[in-house]
Design an enzyme around this catalytic site. Sequence first.
Site, mmCIF file in Angstrom:
data_model
loop_
_atom_site.group_PDB
_atom_site.id
_atom_site.type_symbol
_atom_site.label_atom_id
_atom_site.label_comp_id
_atom_site.label_asym_id
_atom_site.label_seq_id
_atom_site.Cartn_x
_atom_site.Cartn_y
_atom_site.Cartn_z
ATOM 1 N N CYS A 107 14.677 -21.789 62.862
ATOM 2 C CA CYS A 107 14.900 -20.707 62.525
ATOM 3 C C CYS A 107 16.016 -20.611 61.678
ATOM 4 O O CYS A 107 16.081 -21.183 60.564
ATOM 5 C CB CYS A 107 14.840 -19.557 63.846
ATOM 6 S SG CYS A 107 14.797 -17.639 62.803
ATOM 7 N N HIS A 192 9.987 -20.086 66.240
ATOM 8 C CA HIS A 192 10.762 -20.353 67.352
ATOM 9 C C HIS A 192 9.684 -20.891 68.461
ATOM 10 O O HIS A 192 9.051 -20.372 69.144
ATOM 11 C CB HIS A 192 11.312 -19.072 68.079
ATOM 12 C CG HIS A 192 12.561 -18.468 67.584
ATOM 13 N ND1 HIS A 192 13.502 -19.130 67.493
ATOM 14 C CD2 HIS A 192 12.556 -17.633 66.528
ATOM 15 C CE1 HIS A 192 14.492 -18.436 66.873
ATOM 16 N NE2 HIS A 192 13.895 -17.494 66.168
ATOM 17 N N GLU A 194 10.289 -22.710 70.784
ATOM 18 C CA GLU A 194 11.076 -22.702 72.217
ATOM 19 C C GLU A 194 10.754 -21.395 72.872
ATOM 20 O O GLU A 194 10.875 -21.319 73.982
ATOM 21 C CB GLU A 194 12.329 -22.807 72.091
ATOM 22 C CG GLU A 194 13.245 -21.751 71.786
ATOM 23 C CD GLU A 194 13.364 -21.561 70.261
ATOM 24 O OE1 GLU A 194 14.247 -20.895 69.829
ATOM 25 O OE2 GLU A 194 12.477 -22.108 69.387
#
Length: 246
Positions: A107, A192, A194
């Site tokens: 990002c 993202h 994660e």
Amino acid sequence: MTHPLRIAVLECDTPIAPVVAKLGTYGDIFEGLLTRGTQATNPTTEVEISKWNVVDNPDYPNPHGFDGFLLTGSKHDAFGDDQWITSLTEYVRNVLQSHRKPVVGICFGHQILARALGARVGRGEGWEVSVEKISMTDAGKALFLKEELYLHQMHRDIVFEVPQGCTNLGFSPRCGVQGLYKPGQVLSIQAHPEFNDFVMSKILEMRHAKGVFSEEMYQDGLARSKKEHDGEMFGQRIIEFLLEAA
């Protein structure tokens, strides 16, 4: 490689309070993702992860001591002229060009990587949030062996052009450069990998409460936050990329 795979995670922000309380810092969250990625792809590999909060902190890791670097997301603007952002951009440029070490960008980190390599970064035409489809380019299909990826998004800033020497991995309706790749040097994604449903729902709640997101956008994001996504697979590819470069 006779030593562990040494990864420096450059924390470019601190998660909101509910996320910190449950999951820790962004470095902690990425440590979990990369550990699981290693166990899934190369369980005999030992991975050593250190975390560096680089916001208003010029104490960067010595490139000689690491095999790879990962830049996290952030609420800040990668095109800003804050001292720490310009300093971070210069550091990343030095790691890539002088030390020839691989860098992963997520990002905001994707945008800093692009800026360090001379590409234009700025405000896009609107937000992308929650689990969204990323259509793969030919390069993306070759790297991920998939026609499309589904990943959590939380951004309105974008990379406008592909830096020289890199290839674009994918695109979405509001973001034409969803990822960058250069073998042995660059792997990035605007999304993202994660994030999970908990992280996404808490960010949506916070930004809705502050009036950043409308009720419609908030409800739409919540409805998609539990969708299956390819975050774990992307974590595996990060490990494979860093091992190939080591």
